[in-house]
Design an enzyme around this catalytic site. Sequence first.
Site, short mmCIF file in Angstrom:
data_model
loop_
_atom_site.label_atom_id
_atom_site.label_comp_id
_atom_site.label_asym_id
_atom_site.label_seq_id
_atom_site.Cartn_x
_atom_site.Cartn_y
_atom_site.Cartn_z
N GLU A 101 0.88 -1.17 0.00
CA GLU A 101 0.00 0.00 0.00
C GLU A 101 0.92 1.22 0.00
O GLU A 101 1.52 1.54 1.03
CB GLU A 101 -0.88 -0.01 1.25
CG GLU A 101 -1.79 -1.20 1.35
CD GLU A 101 -2.71 -1.32 0.17
OE1 GLU A 101 -3.31 -0.30 -0.22
OE2 GLU A 101 -2.81 -2.42 -0.39
N CYS B 192 -2.19 9.25 2.65
CA CYS B 192 -1.83 8.66 1.35
C CYS B 192 -2.89 8.95 0.31
O CYS B 192 -2.59 9.17 -0.85
CB CYS B 192 -1.61 7.17 1.49
SG CYS B 192 -3.05 6.31 2.19
P1 NAD Z 1 8.69 4.47 4.37
O1 NAD Z 1 8.61 3.60 3.17
O2 NAD Z 1 9.86 5.34 4.54
O3 NAD Z 1 8.63 3.58 5.70
C1 NAD Z 1 7.56 2.69 5.93
C2 NAD Z 1 8.05 1.57 6.84
O4 NAD Z 1 9.03 0.80 6.15
C3 NAD Z 1 8.71 2.05 8.12
O5 NAD Z 1 8.34 1.20 9.16
C4 NAD Z 1 10.20 1.93 7.80
O6 NAD Z 1 11.01 1.77 8.93
C5 NAD Z 1 10.20 0.66 6.96
N1 NAD Z 1 11.34 0.52 6.06
C6 NAD Z 1 12.16 1.48 5.56
N2 NAD Z 1 13.07 0.90 4.73
C7 NAD Z 1 12.81 -0.42 4.70
C8 NAD Z 1 13.37 -1.53 4.00
N3 NAD Z 1 14.41 -1.38 3.17
N4 NAD Z 1 12.82 -2.75 4.18
C9 NAD Z 1 11.75 -2.91 4.99
N5 NAD Z 1 11.18 -1.91 5.69
C10 NAD Z 1 11.70 -0.67 5.53
O7 NAD Z 1 7.33 5.28 4.40
P2 NAD Z 1 6.89 6.40 5.45
O8 NAD Z 1 7.62 7.64 5.14
O9 NAD Z 1 6.94 5.84 6.83
O10 NAD Z 1 5.35 6.55 5.09
C11 NAD Z 1 4.83 7.52 4.23
C12 NAD Z 1 4.46 6.88 2.92
O11 NAD Z 1 3.50 5.85 3.14
C13 NAD Z 1 3.80 7.86 1.97
O12 NAD Z 1 4.28 7.66 0.69
C14 NAD Z 1 2.32 7.47 2.07
O13 NAD Z 1 1.58 7.84 0.94
C15 NAD Z 1 2.43 6.01 2.22
N6 NAD Z 1 1.20 5.45 2.79
C16 NAD Z 1 0.42 4.65 2.02
C17 NAD Z 1 -0.79 4.17 2.52
C18 NAD Z 1 -1.69 3.29 1.70
O14 NAD Z 1 -2.53 2.62 2.27
N7 NAD Z 1 -1.54 3.24 0.38
C19 NAD Z 1 -1.18 4.50 3.81
C20 NAD Z 1 -0.35 5.33 4.55
C21 NAD Z 1 0.85 5.79 4.04
#
Ligand code: NAD
Length: 517
Positions: free
Chosen positions: A247, A281
């Site tokens: 997502e 998002c």
């Molecule tokens: P991010 O991708 O930076 O981090 C998300 C999670 O992934 C965190 O827990 C982080 O620690 C972890 N992570 C980071 N690198 C990783 C790796 N290499 N392997 C595994 N895990 C890893 O995202 P963010 O900045 O925390 O969140 C914001 C983003 O999320 C925005 O783009 C937003 O649109 C999106 N989002 C999408 C939805 C949806 O349902 N489509 C909902 C909420 C947020």
Amino acid sequence: MAIVEPLSPTPDGHRRLRLRSTSNNEPIHEITVNTKEDVEAALARAREAQKEWAKVPVAERARIVRGAVDRLVEQREEVIQMLRDDCGKTRAEAIMIEVIAACDAINHWCACAERDLSDEVRKLHGFMRPLKKLVMHYRPLGVVGVITPWNGPFALAVNPTVQAVLAGNAVLLKPSEVAPRSGDWAARILHEAGVPQDVVQVLHGDGETGAALVRAGVQKISFTGSVATGRKIAAACAEQLIPCTLELGGKDAMIVCSDADLERAANGAVFNSMMNSGHVCMGVERIYVVESVADEFERLVEEISRKVRYGGADSDEVVEVGALYWDRQLPIIESHVADAKRKGAEIVVGGEAVNNGGWFYKPTYIRKVDHSMDIMRKETFGPIVSIMRVKDEDEAIRMANDSDYGLSGSVWTEDDDKGIEIAKQLETGSVHLNDASISYGVLEAPFGGMKESGLGQVNGKGALRGYTFQQPIIIDRWKRKTEQHWYPHTEKTAEELEQAVKYIYGTWLKKLWFMGK
Ligand code: NAD
């Protein structure tokens, strides 16, 4: 949310991170980063616990998990305060987007569990029906890794975790390092309701811990977060041949048609652009308004935007917009606004950060934007209404589809049929008419993005079964000594099979196959 800073490691070499509030810069929490070895140890515990949990009948699992709602309602004040301290959310947002969403998801999935997860006899088609029986078994996958972001940190942890647990799995939950306590609370209410400790475990840390979890040997990853991380996770899951749902980010368009109720559209535009400090998002990130109604729509948006108040979580004043949840979002917002301004956009309201001891961005309204600007192309994630005028609805559809993202979108019109026709032309995972940003909360609706906004869908009818392996058990009805098509074959075997083709598919009998479908 928070400002995340490294601290000196623990004596046994674990990294530590300190979080400070974006509302007032005060320290709020520290986490010890879980290593690959910690992840492996948690996985071993989860595997053992899952074997016993899977034996608990579905109805009993649902009864236990449902208790988490009671625990949450009882302790809601603490959860709301935690969300306000950690994220800078307003009180209304903490309740609306997190607490209500979490209660609703737990209730709903518990109510669906017995229906969707119990063994089921399925009617077979055609000539199979008199010969075989099909029993569908929804077998838990094992251990599921749930990795969550910082913008809706509690509800987005509760929803997938509850679904996976109801389906008989154990969960290793890795909350965002920017909002770690939301993960702790998600696990806590489930434990207090009676879910065994090792069935839901929380792993803390940043990308290093997340990457270790993805590679640890779990049976599925449920990921919510950015496109960049989603790509890495998809690649790692593909190598291991394990499923994942992704997502990801969005750049949702709002189309204001010539016949829209402009007052509702303007109120909706401001709310859905600024809600959660713009960190949604599927929040409204760009607005296309048809020229014939643009003057009035823009006038209303300006009037409403000017009244939006902002402020920190430690103030008792009622405000609509809280702090930015993460300090690192500010330079992204600032650069998108600066780029728009440089290329000719008009900043009507706000348009700047406020540095009063916290991290705030003024509620902002920008007009005369276009697709040469980052603000219409990249995820801005700030409390900003961006409006572009278009000639008509067809141009609006073209502009809306001119995006790498395809999460959700909205159409604002008095005519539902026209709205549905426009909706069908949008390249997005879901579409709202005369509302926005709520499709994740409509739990009956499958949720997921097209294009770069994701892979797979969550929620909807298939939600709980998405955390199972759907194992068909095919039972022979007659248990005869042999079958006509088994060995030995004779000259007649092929002839009889051919006769079957002729009669079953070449005569009036073929119509029977469509009956009862
Ligand atoms: P991010 O991708 O930076 O981090 C998300 C999670 O992934 C965190 O827990 C982080 O620690 C972890 N992570 C980071 N690198 C990783 C790796 N290499 N392997 C595994 N895990 C890893 O995202 P963010 O900045 O925390 O969140 C914001 C983003 O999320 C925005 O783009 C937003 O649109 C999106 N989002 C999408 C939805 C949806 O349902 N489509 C909902 C909420 C947020």
